[in-house]
Design a protein around this motif. Sequence first.
Motif, mmCIF file in Angstrom:
data_model
loop_
_atom_site.group_PDB
_atom_site.id
_atom_site.type_symbol
_atom_site.label_atom_id
_atom_site.label_comp_id
_atom_site.label_asym_id
_atom_site.label_seq_id
_atom_site.Cartn_x
_atom_site.Cartn_y
_atom_site.Cartn_z
ATOM 1 N N ILE A 60 0.839 -1.205 0.000
ATOM 2 C CA ILE A 60 0.000 0.000 0.000
ATOM 3 C C ILE A 60 0.871 1.252 0.000
ATOM 4 O O ILE A 60 0.653 2.179 -0.786
ATOM 5 C CB ILE A 60 -0.956 -0.003 1.214
ATOM 6 C CG1 ILE A 60 -1.966 -1.137 1.072
ATOM 7 C CG2 ILE A 60 -1.671 1.343 1.328
ATOM 8 C CD1 ILE A 60 -2.901 -1.284 2.240
ATOM 9 N N ALA A 61 1.887 1.275 0.871
ATOM 10 C CA ALA A 61 2.783 2.431 0.933
ATOM 11 C C ALA A 61 3.557 2.580 -0.374
ATOM 12 O O ALA A 61 3.757 3.703 -0.871
ATOM 13 C CB ALA A 61 3.753 2.289 2.107
ATOM 14 N N MET A 62 3.987 1.465 -0.956
ATOM 15 C CA MET A 62 4.716 1.517 -2.221
ATOM 16 C C MET A 62 3.814 2.052 -3.327
ATOM 17 O O MET A 62 4.225 2.898 -4.125
ATOM 18 C CB MET A 62 5.244 0.129 -2.574
ATOM 19 C CG MET A 62 6.015 0.075 -3.873
ATOM 20 S SD MET A 62 7.032 -1.427 -4.072
ATOM 21 C CE MET A 62 5.791 -2.710 -3.875
ATOM 22 N N GLN A 85 10.030 -6.923 -7.080
ATOM 23 C CA GLN A 85 8.915 -6.227 -6.433
ATOM 24 C C GLN A 85 8.654 -4.870 -7.081
ATOM 25 O O GLN A 85 7.506 -4.507 -7.351
ATOM 26 C CB GLN A 85 9.204 -6.036 -4.942
ATOM 27 C CG GLN A 85 9.341 -7.323 -4.160
ATOM 28 C CD GLN A 85 10.784 -7.776 -4.055
ATOM 29 O OE1 GLN A 85 11.528 -7.741 -5.030
ATOM 30 N NE2 GLN A 85 11.176 -8.194 -2.861
ATOM 31 N N LEU A 86 9.713 -4.120 -7.340
ATOM 32 C CA LEU A 86 9.534 -2.788 -7.910
ATOM 33 C C LEU A 86 9.119 -2.844 -9.379
ATOM 34 O O LEU A 86 8.320 -2.016 -9.838
ATOM 35 C CB LEU A 86 10.812 -1.964 -7.739
ATOM 36 C CG LEU A 86 10.956 -1.272 -6.388
ATOM 37 C CD1 LEU A 86 12.343 -0.682 -6.202
ATOM 38 C CD2 LEU A 86 9.895 -0.171 -6.226
ATOM 39 N N VAL A 87 9.648 -3.799 -10.126
ATOM 40 C CA VAL A 87 9.239 -3.950 -11.523
ATOM 41 C C VAL A 87 7.740 -4.236 -11.607
ATOM 42 O O VAL A 87 7.007 -3.597 -12.380
ATOM 43 C CB VAL A 87 10.046 -5.072 -12.210
ATOM 44 C CG1 VAL A 87 9.375 -5.503 -13.518
ATOM 45 C CG2 VAL A 87 11.468 -4.607 -12.490
ATOM 46 N N GLU A 88 7.274 -5.175 -10.812
ATOM 47 C CA GLU A 88 5.854 -5.530 -10.846
ATOM 48 C C GLU A 88 4.975 -4.360 -10.394
ATOM 49 O O GLU A 88 3.909 -4.116 -10.971
ATOM 50 C CB GLU A 88 5.610 -6.760 -9.981
ATOM 51 C CG GLU A 88 6.225 -8.028 -10.582
ATOM 52 C CD GLU A 88 5.986 -9.259 -9.722
ATOM 53 O OE1 GLU A 88 5.507 -9.112 -8.570
ATOM 54 O OE2 GLU A 88 6.279 -10.373 -10.203
ATOM 55 N N ALA A 89 5.428 -3.624 -9.390
ATOM 56 C CA ALA A 89 4.660 -2.477 -8.917
ATOM 57 C C ALA A 89 4.620 -1.380 -9.973
ATOM 58 O O ALA A 89 3.573 -0.740 -10.187
ATOM 59 C CB ALA A 89 5.268 -1.947 -7.621
#
Length: 355
Positions: A60-62, A85-89
């Motif tokens: 949620i924070a990301m 994680q960051l790629v998918e987000a």
Amino acid sequence: MLDQAFLLYGANGYTGELIARYAAAYGLQPILAGRNKQALEQLGAELKLPVRVFALDDKIAMQQALQEVPVVVNAAGPYDFTAKQLVEACIAEGRHYLDLNGDAIIYDMIHTYDKAAKDSGVMLLPGAGYDVVPTDCLALWLKQQMPDARSLKIAFAVLNSSLSRGTAINTVLKLGLPGLSRIDGKLVEEPVGKRGMYVQFPGMKKKLFTMSLPWGDLSTAYVSTGIPNIETYINMNKAAWFFLKGQGAYNWLLKTKLVRGIANAIVKRQSPGPDKATRDKTNTLIWAQVSNENGNTLTANMVVPEAYTLTALAALLITRKVLNKEFTPGYQTPATAYGTELIMEIPGVQRGLVQ
């Protein structure tokens, strides 16, 4: 959403902080992000920059942080634990993703998100720093001059500088693991240092010994050039290379928690990275050679700023281009996105063929 703002995750790390400090010179405003609240707020107060504190498992924070910016620069290694994680987000939120990774396996993992990124209209460009911006541009530059090239060798010489703490920790995590080369289009495991050769780097009076070591170019140069056989090397003391030749007998020991724990503790007591005086007086030397099936070769040299300085400048240059809507959706390398002359936009870079 601010036009010149981007999210800098891992801003409190050595390279992340360099990017934050250089950002104003590129007319950019990073939002400093990461998990270390105290370090981030201290840096944010000094540079008068906003801060967002969150771990990557806090979705949620990301998500909230990503909604503030068009671009994310991931400076938080080891990328084994942060890239996916960051790629998918970023794909889910329609945000562009850049990082400073140098691991061929991570590049190939991110490449699997190519279609998803295209569908989302965003660009995924890992390796927006020292590894692999200069070498990727150099590899494509050589391929354009020898279109039938089938083999590529790239060698680095890093002199009079040192590793950042983050890079050293990532190295510790790889202790005892096999190396890689690209053979007939496939990544193939092999012992680190399997091959050694002397290289005449630019400006050096004598040749330096180099050994094979897996760099990100094993992935990116293949995407950029299509050359199916790629080897990467780094300068190394020849005595140390001979020691590595016996690594098969003790690799099991290097992979144990005890040995990695000891090495990690030593690394954490070291300085975060080379100081400004060291960076300002140091260059990184690059040699590359392509060859075709007829045995013809073409060799080039490149001189670039010190590795960490180059990383900060290259990451900001690419970030600015993306913010100015200069991007190609999907998975990209520096050279496929911006061509061979991208590296020449950085002050102090020299490139030429070896006659």
